[in-house]
Design a protein around this motif. Structure first.
Motif, PDB file in Angstrom:
ATOM      1  N   LEU A  41       0.802  -1.228   0.000  1.00 21.78           N
ATOM      2  CA  LEU A  41       0.000   0.000   0.000  1.00 21.78           C
ATOM      3  C   LEU A  41       0.833   1.275   0.000  1.00 21.78           C
ATOM      4  O   LEU A  41       0.406   2.284  -0.556  1.00 21.78           O
ATOM      5  N   HIS A  42       1.998   1.267   0.605  1.00 23.24           N
ATOM      6  CA  HIS A  42       2.793   2.503   0.636  1.00 23.24           C
ATOM      7  C   HIS A  42       3.348   2.849  -0.750  1.00 23.24           C
ATOM      8  O   HIS A  42       3.779   3.970  -0.971  1.00 23.24           O
ATOM      9  N   VAL A  43       3.304   1.895  -1.688  1.00 22.01           N
ATOM     10  CA  VAL A  43       3.754   2.154  -3.058  1.00 22.01           C
ATOM     11  C   VAL A  43       2.547   2.416  -3.959  1.00 22.01           C
ATOM     12  O   VAL A  43       2.512   3.405  -4.681  1.00 22.01           O
ATOM     13  N   ALA A  44       1.594   1.529  -3.927  1.00 25.49           N
ATOM     14  CA  ALA A  44       0.388   1.656  -4.758  1.00 25.49           C
ATOM     15  C   ALA A  44      -0.784   1.970  -3.834  1.00 25.49           C
ATOM     16  O   ALA A  44      -1.562   1.099  -3.483  1.00 25.49           O
ATOM     17  N   SER A  46      -3.234   4.058  -4.409  1.00 26.13           N
ATOM     18  CA  SER A  46      -4.467   4.415  -5.105  1.00 26.13           C
ATOM     19  C   SER A  46      -4.565   3.598  -6.391  1.00 26.13           C
ATOM     20  O   SER A  46      -3.618   3.548  -7.168  1.00 26.13           O
ATOM     21  N   GLY A  47      -5.683   2.960  -6.587  1.00 23.38           N
ATOM     22  CA  GLY A  47      -5.878   2.211  -7.835  1.00 23.38           C
ATOM     23  C   GLY A  47      -5.298   0.811  -7.788  1.00 23.38           C
ATOM     24  O   GLY A  47      -5.227   0.173  -6.747  1.00 23.38           O
ATOM     25  N   LEU A  48      -4.837   0.360  -8.937  1.00 25.66           N
ATOM     26  CA  LEU A  48      -4.339  -0.994  -9.128  1.00 25.66           C
ATOM     27  C   LEU A  48      -3.134  -1.291  -8.244  1.00 25.66           C
ATOM     28  O   LEU A  48      -2.212  -0.490  -8.157  1.00 25.66           O
ATOM     29  N   ARG A  49      -3.164  -2.463  -7.583  1.00 22.26           N
ATOM     30  CA  ARG A  49      -2.029  -2.879  -6.760  1.00 22.26           C
ATOM     31  C   ARG A  49      -1.356  -4.134  -7.295  1.00 22.26           C
ATOM     32  O   ARG A  49      -0.198  -4.392  -6.985  1.00 22.26           O
ATOM     33  N   ALA A  50      -2.072  -4.941  -8.073  1.00 23.43           N
ATOM     34  CA  ALA A  50      -1.504  -6.172  -8.636  1.00 23.43           C
ATOM     35  C   ALA A  50      -1.253  -5.963 -10.123  1.00 23.43           C
ATOM     36  O   ALA A  50      -2.124  -5.493 -10.852  1.00 23.43           O
ATOM     37  N   PHE A  51      -0.047  -6.310 -10.549  1.00 18.48           N
ATOM     38  CA  PHE A  51       0.380  -6.086 -11.926  1.00 18.48           C
ATOM     39  C   PHE A  51       0.941  -7.377 -12.502  1.00 18.48           C
ATOM     40  O   PHE A  51       1.772  -8.024 -11.871  1.00 18.48           O
ATOM     41  N   ASP A  52       0.516  -7.717 -13.710  1.00 18.50           N
ATOM     42  CA  ASP A  52       1.020  -8.896 -14.405  1.00 18.50           C
ATOM     43  C   ASP A  52       2.172  -8.460 -15.309  1.00 18.50           C
ATOM     44  O   ASP A  52       1.967  -7.762 -16.296  1.00 18.50           O
ATOM     45  N   GLU A  69       6.872   6.108  -6.529  1.00 20.89           N
ATOM     46  CA  GLU A  69       6.433   5.993  -5.134  1.00 20.89           C
ATOM     47  C   GLU A  69       7.272   5.073  -4.260  1.00 20.89           C
ATOM     48  O   GLU A  69       7.138   5.095  -3.046  1.00 20.89           O
ATOM     49  N   GLY A  70       8.120   4.261  -4.865  1.00 20.08           N
ATOM     50  CA  GLY A  70       8.842   3.256  -4.092  1.00 20.08           C
ATOM     51  C   GLY A  70      10.036   3.780  -3.323  1.00 20.08           C
ATOM     52  O   GLY A  70      10.659   4.769  -3.708  1.00 20.08           O
ATOM     53  N   THR A  71      10.350   3.085  -2.242  1.00 18.92           N
ATOM     54  CA  THR A  71      11.573   3.337  -1.493  1.00 18.92           C
ATOM     55  C   THR A  71      12.727   2.645  -2.217  1.00 18.92           C
ATOM     56  O   THR A  71      12.507   1.899  -3.178  1.00 18.92           O
ATOM     57  N   ARG A  72      13.938   2.853  -1.757  1.00 16.52           N
ATOM     58  CA  ARG A  72      15.093   2.161  -2.351  1.00 16.52           C
ATOM     59  C   ARG A  72      14.885   0.642  -2.285  1.00 16.52           C
ATOM     60  O   ARG A  72      15.163  -0.070  -3.244  1.00 16.52           O
ATOM     61  N   GLU A  73      14.373   0.164  -1.167  1.00 19.55           N
ATOM     62  CA  GLU A  73      14.133  -1.271  -1.022  1.00 19.55           C
ATOM     63  C   GLU A  73      13.092  -1.763  -2.019  1.00 19.55           C
ATOM     64  O   GLU A  73      13.225  -2.850  -2.578  1.00 19.55           O
ATOM     65  N   ASP A  74      12.057  -0.964  -2.243  1.00 15.95           N
ATOM     66  CA  ASP A  74      11.024  -1.327  -3.222  1.00 15.95           C
ATOM     67  C   ASP A  74      11.613  -1.378  -4.627  1.00 15.95           C
ATOM     68  O   ASP A  74      11.305  -2.280  -5.405  1.00 15.95           O
ATOM     69  N   LEU A  75      12.434  -0.395  -4.961  1.00 15.96           N
ATOM     70  CA  LEU A  75      13.063  -0.364  -6.281  1.00 15.96           C
ATOM     71  C   LEU A  75      13.846  -1.650  -6.513  1.00 15.96           C
ATOM     72  O   LEU A  75      13.724  -2.288  -7.558  1.00 15.96           O
ATOM     73  N   CYS A  76      14.634  -2.041  -5.529  1.00 15.84           N
ATOM     74  CA  CYS A  76      15.466  -3.248  -5.663  1.00 15.84           C
ATOM     75  C   CYS A  76      14.635  -4.518  -5.697  1.00 15.84           C
ATOM     76  O   CYS A  76      14.973  -5.470  -6.399  1.00 15.84           O
TER      77      CYS A  76
END
Length: 116
Positions: A41-44, A46-52, A69-76
């Protein structure tokens, strides 16, 4: 005391926000290249959270969302270096100018992909 009191305008602060999140190298981006990814949730938020990742539009949407929206950890965790490089010529037009500039300054090899 505000940022403008220190001589920093909003654009500089906005770029700094993205620069602080950058991985040390593109090789740190070890995310998947196939399958369905559900973003936290902290990245997505609003809207779609699951991506194919096997669907081009959803793959592009995931990368755009994580870059913004992602943190460094999310990016990696969610981005893959090879996939990012292959998407960059189009993705750079969808990302905001601050994101684009920060990533291309840190990783000139991305900008080289657009010259092809």
């Amino acid at each position: 005391m505000t940022a403008s009191d220190h001589g920093l305008d909003d654009a500089v602060l906005y770029r700094l926000k993205f620069a602080r999140r950058l991985p040390a190298s593109l090789s740190a981006l070890t995310g998947p290249v196939h399958g369905v990814i559900e973003l936290p949730l902290h990245v997505a938020w609003s809207g779609l959270r699951a991506f194919d990742l096997d669907q081009p539009r959803q793959r592009m949407g995931l990368y755009r969302t994580v870059l913004a929206e992602g943190t460094r950890e999310d990016l990696c965790r969610f981005l893959n270096a090879e996939l990012l490089a292959s998407l960059w010529p189009v993705l750079r037009t969808l990302a905001g100018p601050s994101v684009r500039e920060v990533w291309e300054e840190a990783f000139p090899q991305l900008q080289e992909k657009t010259a092809v």
